[in-house]
Design a protein around this motif. Structure first.
Motif, PDB file in Angstrom:
ATOM      1  N   ASP A  10       0.837  -1.208   0.000  1.00 40.41           N
ATOM      2  CA  ASP A  10       0.000   0.000   0.000  1.00 40.41           C
ATOM      3  C   ASP A  10       0.869   1.255   0.000  1.00 40.41           C
ATOM      4  O   ASP A  10       0.599   2.221  -0.723  1.00 40.41           O
ATOM      5  N   GLY A  11       1.918   1.262   0.829  1.00 36.57           N
ATOM      6  CA  GLY A  11       2.793   2.425   0.890  1.00 36.57           C
ATOM      7  C   GLY A  11       3.501   2.680  -0.430  1.00 36.57           C
ATOM      8  O   GLY A  11       3.602   3.833  -0.881  1.00 36.57           O
ATOM      9  N   LEU A  12       3.979   1.621  -1.063  1.00 35.43           N
ATOM     10  CA  LEU A  12       4.645   1.781  -2.355  1.00 35.43           C
ATOM     11  C   LEU A  12       3.687   2.305  -3.410  1.00 35.43           C
ATOM     12  O   LEU A  12       4.038   3.172  -4.219  1.00 35.43           O
ATOM     13  N   ALA A  13       2.460   1.760  -3.427  1.00 32.59           N
ATOM     14  CA  ALA A  13       1.480   2.176  -4.425  1.00 32.59           C
ATOM     15  C   ALA A  13       1.047   3.624  -4.231  1.00 32.59           C
ATOM     16  O   ALA A  13       0.878   4.367  -5.203  1.00 32.59           O
ATOM     17  N   GLU A  14       0.896   4.051  -2.980  1.00 35.52           N
ATOM     18  CA  GLU A  14       0.362   5.385  -2.704  1.00 35.52           C
ATOM     19  C   GLU A  14       1.448   6.468  -2.646  1.00 35.52           C
ATOM     20  O   GLU A  14       1.235   7.593  -3.094  1.00 35.52           O
ATOM     21  N   ASN A  15       2.613   6.123  -2.108  1.00 35.56           N
ATOM     22  CA  ASN A  15       3.623   7.141  -1.844  1.00 35.56           C
ATOM     23  C   ASN A  15       4.998   6.864  -2.447  1.00 35.56           C
ATOM     24  O   ASN A  15       5.862   7.747  -2.431  1.00 35.56           O
ATOM     25  N   GLY A  16       5.214   5.646  -2.911  1.00 36.00           N
ATOM     26  CA  GLY A  16       6.525   5.274  -3.422  1.00 36.00           C
ATOM     27  C   GLY A  16       7.465   4.770  -2.345  1.00 36.00           C
ATOM     28  O   GLY A  16       8.615   4.437  -2.628  1.00 36.00           O
ATOM     29  N   TYR A  17       6.989   4.684  -1.096  1.00 37.87           N
ATOM     30  CA  TYR A  17       7.822   4.178  -0.007  1.00 37.87           C
ATOM     31  C   TYR A  17       6.932   3.600   1.090  1.00 37.87           C
ATOM     32  O   TYR A  17       5.725   3.867   1.156  1.00 37.87           O
ATOM     33  N   ALA A  18       7.552   2.804   1.965  1.00 41.41           N
ATOM     34  CA  ALA A  18       6.853   2.264   3.138  1.00 41.41           C
ATOM     35  C   ALA A  18       7.863   2.108   4.265  1.00 41.41           C
ATOM     36  O   ALA A  18       9.029   1.784   4.025  1.00 41.41           O
ATOM     37  N   VAL A  19       7.413   2.352   5.498  1.00 42.50           N
ATOM     38  CA  VAL A  19       8.225   2.164   6.700  1.00 42.50           C
ATOM     39  C   VAL A  19       7.451   1.234   7.626  1.00 42.50           C
ATOM     40  O   VAL A  19       6.334   1.559   8.044  1.00 42.50           O
ATOM     41  N   ILE A  20       8.041   0.067   7.944  1.00 45.84           N
ATOM     42  CA  ILE A  20       7.353  -0.959   8.718  1.00 45.84           C
ATOM     43  C   ILE A  20       8.203  -1.334   9.925  1.00 45.84           C
ATOM     44  O   ILE A  20       9.367  -1.717   9.782  1.00 45.84           O
ATOM     45  N   ASP A  21       7.640  -1.247  11.109  1.00 42.56           N
ATOM     46  CA  ASP A  21       8.357  -1.666  12.309  1.00 42.56           C
ATOM     47  C   ASP A  21       8.173  -3.157  12.564  1.00 42.56           C
ATOM     48  O   ASP A  21       7.193  -3.771  12.112  1.00 42.56           O
ATOM     49  N   ASN A  22       9.157  -3.749  13.268  1.00 42.89           N
ATOM     50  CA  ASN A  22       9.108  -5.152  13.686  1.00 42.89           C
ATOM     51  C   ASN A  22       9.063  -6.121  12.513  1.00 42.89           C
ATOM     52  O   ASN A  22       8.476  -7.204  12.624  1.00 42.89           O
ATOM     53  N   PHE A  23       9.690  -5.750  11.395  1.00 43.60           N
ATOM     54  CA  PHE A  23       9.828  -6.715  10.300  1.00 43.60           C
ATOM     55  C   PHE A  23      10.703  -7.869  10.760  1.00 43.60           C
ATOM     56  O   PHE A  23      10.481  -9.022  10.376  1.00 43.60           O
ATOM     57  N   PRO A  26      12.996  -8.785  17.904  1.00 44.74           N
ATOM     58  CA  PRO A  26      14.221  -8.554  18.683  1.00 44.74           C
ATOM     59  C   PRO A  26      15.155  -9.760  18.701  1.00 44.74           C
ATOM     60  O   PRO A  26      16.379  -9.610  18.612  1.00 44.74           O
ATOM     61  N   ASP A  27      14.597 -10.962  18.798  1.00 44.35           N
ATOM     62  CA  ASP A  27      15.433 -12.171  18.789  1.00 44.35           C
ATOM     63  C   ASP A  27      16.114 -12.360  17.437  1.00 44.35           C
ATOM     64  O   ASP A  27      17.282 -12.774  17.380  1.00 44.35           O
ATOM     65  N   GLU A  28      15.402 -12.073  16.354  1.00 43.20           N
ATOM     66  CA  GLU A  28      16.002 -12.205  15.016  1.00 43.20           C
ATOM     67  C   GLU A  28      17.115 -11.184  14.816  1.00 43.20           C
ATOM     68  O   GLU A  28      18.155 -11.492  14.219  1.00 43.20           O
ATOM     69  N   VAL A  29      16.917  -9.978  15.316  1.00 48.10           N
ATOM     70  CA  VAL A  29      17.958  -8.954  15.232  1.00 48.10           C
ATOM     71  C   VAL A  29      19.188  -9.391  16.013  1.00 48.10           C
ATOM     72  O   VAL A  29      20.320  -9.317  15.522  1.00 48.10           O
ATOM     73  N   TYR A 137      16.997  -2.332   9.625  1.00 55.16           N
ATOM     74  CA  TYR A 137      17.952  -1.832  10.603  1.00 55.16           C
ATOM     75  C   TYR A 137      18.147  -2.808  11.755  1.00 55.16           C
ATOM     76  O   TYR A 137      17.237  -3.561  12.110  1.00 55.16           O
ATOM     77  N   LEU A 138      19.345  -2.748  12.359  1.00 55.73           N
ATOM     78  CA  LEU A 138      19.750  -3.726  13.363  1.00 55.73           C
ATOM     79  C   LEU A 138      20.272  -3.054  14.643  1.00 55.73           C
ATOM     80  O   LEU A 138      21.034  -3.666  15.391  1.00 55.73           O
ATOM     81  N   ASN A 139      19.843  -1.825  14.896  1.00 51.92           N
ATOM     82  CA  ASN A 139      20.417  -1.022  15.978  1.00 51.92           C
ATOM     83  C   ASN A 139      19.496  -0.974  17.197  1.00 51.92           C
ATOM     84  O   ASN A 139      18.476  -0.303  17.199  1.00 51.92           O
ATOM     85  N   LYS A 140      19.907  -1.692  18.230  1.00 50.92           N
ATOM     86  CA  LYS A 140      19.075  -1.766  19.431  1.00 50.92           C
ATOM     87  C   LYS A 140      19.164  -0.475  20.251  1.00 50.92           C
ATOM     88  O   LYS A 140      20.222   0.158  20.317  1.00 50.92           O
ATOM     89  N   ASP A 141      18.030  -0.120  20.859  1.00 44.37           N
ATOM     90  CA  ASP A 141      17.956   1.014  21.796  1.00 44.37           C
ATOM     91  C   ASP A 141      18.447   2.316  21.168  1.00 44.37           C
ATOM     92  O   ASP A 141      19.080   3.136  21.831  1.00 44.37           O
ATOM     93  N   TRP A 142      18.139   2.508  19.889  1.00 46.57           N
ATOM     94  CA  TRP A 142      18.564   3.727  19.193  1.00 46.57           C
ATOM     95  C   TRP A 142      17.683   4.898  19.622  1.00 46.57           C
ATOM     96  O   TRP A 142      16.469   4.762  19.735  1.00 46.57           O
ATOM     97  N   THR A 143      18.320   6.055  19.858  1.00 47.31           N
ATOM     98  CA  THR A 143      17.572   7.243  20.256  1.00 47.31           C
ATOM     99  C   THR A 143      17.763   8.348  19.225  1.00 47.31           C
ATOM    100  O   THR A 143      18.746   8.355  18.476  1.00 47.31           O
ATOM    101  N   PRO A 163      17.121   4.657  12.436  1.00 46.95           N
ATOM    102  CA  PRO A 163      17.510   3.274  12.124  1.00 46.95           C
ATOM    103  C   PRO A 163      17.261   2.330  13.300  1.00 46.95           C
ATOM    104  O   PRO A 163      18.174   1.713  13.853  1.00 46.95           O
ATOM    105  N   VAL A 164      16.005   2.194  13.681  1.00 44.88           N
ATOM    106  CA  VAL A 164      15.609   1.413  14.852  1.00 44.88           C
ATOM    107  C   VAL A 164      15.622  -0.078  14.511  1.00 44.88           C
ATOM    108  O   VAL A 164      15.170  -0.488  13.439  1.00 44.88           O
ATOM    109  N   ALA A 165      16.098  -0.892  15.448  1.00 43.74           N
ATOM    110  CA  ALA A 165      16.203  -2.334  15.223  1.00 43.74           C
ATOM    111  C   ALA A 165      14.877  -2.942  14.788  1.00 43.74           C
ATOM    112  O   ALA A 165      13.825  -2.682  15.380  1.00 43.74           O
TER     113      ALA A 165
END
Length: 203
Positions: A10-23, A26-29, A137-143, A163-165
């Motif tokens: 949906d994001g690609l179709a509407e805006n050309g980009y998408a941002v998805i958390d928890n792809f 934490p264990d996989e990261v 992204y693979l960066n834990k506890d990024w602020t 760049p949140v994990a």
């Protein structure tokens, strides 16, 4: 996973980009960042360059990251789990957006503290087979005060993404110029592209 895939489409179709958390969970990261490739730091990474093949140049005034290309057959199991998700995403986007994607390529990426990548497009002038850019992204506890944002230059605004994990960013390689801002700590990611042809063999 289907809800994430739908949100990306949906994001690609509407805006050309998408941002998805928890792809990635934490264990996989954790499983990826504790691999020898990352734990041993940049000793086994190559300085990233600008361009492709014979036109490749190293220019630290433009980009300062280090990379290690991934092999779909010999990568460690935690990386293969991520690559399998990418492969499923390719199939899903082909079905939902009719993109005719054929393959993907991915490298591990390390930005040392203070490194950056100036504004650019991911699609090469003489090789236009990159259709979608995909960064996890693979960066834990990024602020926020640590910097390192991906800045996408959109039609009427800029969008900064930390760049949140576990966070996945996907965007049109041929349309969205972007840059990586400096960070105060090392910045890790899985950076890749979905292609409309089979990927080259990487060394």
């Amino acid at each position: 996973m289907n809800s994430q895939f739908n949100a990306i489409a949906d994001g690609l179709a509407e805006n050309g980009y998408a941002v998805i958390d928890n792809f990635l969970s934490p264990d996989e990261v954790t499983a990826i960042v504790t691999l020898d490739a990352f734990r041993e730091g940049m000793a086994h990474f190559k300085k990233a360059g600008i361009g492709k093949d014979h036109g490749l140049q190293i220019n630290e005034a433009i980009r300062g990251d280090y990379i290690q290309w991934l092999d779909k057959n010999t990568s460690p199991a935690p990386v293969l789990a991520y690559l399998d998700k990418l492969n499923q995403l390719v199939l899903f986007l082909n079905q939902s957006l009719f993109l005719s994607l054929k393959d993907y390529e991915v490298h591990l990426t390390v930005y040392p503290a203070g490194a950056y990548y100036k504004r650019h497009l991911d699609q090469f002038k003489k090789n236009d087979h990159r259709r979608l850019s995909v960064i996890c992204y693979l960066n834990k506890d990024w602020t926020e005060n640590e910097g390192g944002q991906l800045r996408m230059h959109l039609d009427k605004e800029t969008l900064d993404t930390l760049p949140v994990a576990g966070r996945l960013v996907c965007f049109r390689s041929d349309q969205i110029e972007h840059e990586v801002l400096p960070a105060t700590r090392e910045r890790l990611s899985l950076t890749g592209w979905m292609l409309d042809q089979l990927a080259d063999v990487r060394i």
